[in-house]
Design a protein around this motif. Structure first.
Motif, PDB file in Angstrom:
ATOM      1  N   ARG A 140     -51.223  56.088  59.666  1.00  0.00           N
ATOM      2  CA  ARG A 140     -50.062  55.908  58.887  1.00  0.00           C
ATOM      3  C   ARG A 140     -50.451  55.076  57.920  1.00  0.00           C
ATOM      4  N   TYR A 152     -55.090  55.568  63.387  1.00  0.00           N
ATOM      5  CA  TYR A 152     -53.447  55.230  63.472  1.00  0.00           C
ATOM      6  C   TYR A 152     -52.666  56.404  62.843  1.00  0.00           C
ATOM      7  N   PHE A 174     -56.240  52.652  59.760  1.00  0.00           N
ATOM      8  CA  PHE A 174     -55.008  53.231  59.595  1.00  0.00           C
ATOM      9  C   PHE A 174     -54.985  54.748  59.121  1.00  0.00           C
TER      10      PHE A 174
END
Length: 418
Positions: A112, A110, A106
């Motif tokens: 985020r 990603y 993450f």
């Protein structure tokens, strides 16, 4: 050495209502088969605790390997993990390696925030072996019970395939001693399944017990597949090659190719062998043939492009089909497809051209030209040949049948010119 059998359980309401098509099972079956594992059954169940438990119990009766896909996400309807924890008598705990990977995923991939809901992905039953998922947030899980192996995988195809390749198949090959499974497959055309069976009946009846023949009709063709299993790979290959050679002699006049390849790939191989190019001018198939051909990596070496001449004005203005021809014989006619070939050769500058024009349905047919009537033409600068087909299916099936039969028509033309 006994045959090892597997079952696949796919989990998700979306599969049962047809919202998502199950492609996972097909791919998994192929990979299991390559590894020497025979798939006995495929079962789909919804996101329901008792249905999942029933499926696990049912499949454990007569298969040594039970694979599950789906239901491992972070939302409330993803219930596979808690159900498995209960089924195998464990409890959910945080797997530290999975948790560390989630933070990395993450924060660095990603980009985020990692929410509390996402953190639940790090929880696994404490009675499983965790299979790390390098492609996503849900790890795979390996359980053993009563001599059976149960493997739970994400339903996301990309993630499932990664886990199957790097974790599941290698572990299964270490865990079980399995016989070898191998196949020999050919495609035939121009002969029906029942007549084909009559032609090869005597040979089929004499097949060794460890070899089996399957008839696989589809799109106007019949695939013949010999499957064998045995402890000695070299001997199995020798037996398969011997019988496959006999079969090829028996069906020589109908054989398209002695490999398990779709026709659009076969055509590409023929063109590559000749160093030639092709293009298409499609009316009723609307670019479907172009889609099939260009789905093959490297097809730009032999495929130049397509003119989707769905409307008559495109046939006339781009392919230079005579308006008088269309007025006299119609767009679905031998005369029209012949002129389409000439126009496509001039426009695309290819060695070969494939043309289609027909009535796919469900409307538009007449007594003289019913739904499913198709004219196909292939040609080069020296020669044009045509063929009429009459199909009787729904719209999509008629398009698929037209594409397959047209590609086979082109294949034969290319072979004759070569």
């Amino acid at each position: 050495m006994e045959q090892v059998y597997a079952s696949i359980i796919t989990i998700g309401d979306e599969l049962l209502i047809g919202q998502v098509v199950d492609t996972n099972s097909t791919w998994m079956a192929q990979e299991l088969n390559k590894a020497g594992i025979w798939l006995k059954r495929r079962v789909a169940v919804g996101d329901d605790k008792q249905e999942i438990i029933n499926a696990l119990n049912d499949q454990a009766h007569d298969t040594q390997i039970i694979l599950l896909t789906g239901g491992l996400g972070p939302t409330a309807d993803d219930i596979t993990k808690p159900v498995l924890a209960e089924y195998f008598g464990g409890k959910l705990v945080v797997d530290e390696k999975t948790l560390a990977f989630l933070h990395h995923l993450f924060e660095n991939i990603y980009r985020r925030p990692l929410t509390e809901r996402n953190l639940k992905q790090a929880e696994v039953p404490d009675v499983c072996t965790v299979l790390p998922n390098a492609r996503g947030s849900a790890p795979g899980m390996w359980f053993e019970k009563d001599g059976r192996v149960f493997i739970s995988l994400p339903g996301v195809p990309h993630e499932m395939k990664g886990l199957m390749t790097t974790e599941v198949i290698p572990r299964l090959q270490q865990h079980f001693t399995m016989p070898h499974i191998a196949h020999r497959t050919m495609h035939t055309a121009g002969i029906g399944e029942s007549y084909l069976a009559d032609v090869i009946q005597s040979w089929e009846e004499k097949l060794p017990a460890h070899l089996k023949l399957a008839y696989l009709p589809n799109y106007g063709m019949v695939r013949l597949r010999i499957t064998g299993s045995g402890p000695d790979k070299d001997q199995l290959d020798k037996d398969l090659d011997t019988e496959f050679a006999k079969l090829k002699v028996l069906v020589k006049q109908w054989m398209v190719i002695d490999e398990d390849l779709p026709l659009h790939v076969v055509v590409g191989k023929k063109l590559m062998e000749q160093g030639k190019t092709m293009g298409t001018a499609e009316s009723c198939t609307g670019g479907y043939i172009a889609h099939l051909i260009t789905s093959v990596p490297g097809s730009s070496a032999y495929y130049k492009g397509s003119i989707v001449s769905y409307a008559n004005e495109i046939k006339e203005n781009v392919l230079h089909v005579s308006p008088a021809t269309i007025a006299a014989t119609g767009a679905v006619s031998e005369e029209t497809v012949r002129q389409m070939v000439k126009g496509a050769l001039d426009a695309l500058h290819t060695d070969y051209v494939l043309v289609t024009s027909g009535i796919m349905g469900p409307n538009g047919g007449t007594a003289e030209k019913p739904v499913g009537m198709v004219w196909v033409a292939v040609g080069n600068q020296e020669k044009i040949v045509t063929q009429q087909f009459n199909f009787r299916f729904d719209r999509m099936r008629n398009i698929e049948m037209t594409a397959n039969n047209s590609l086979n028509f082109l294949r034969k033309f290319i072979e004759e010119q070569g």
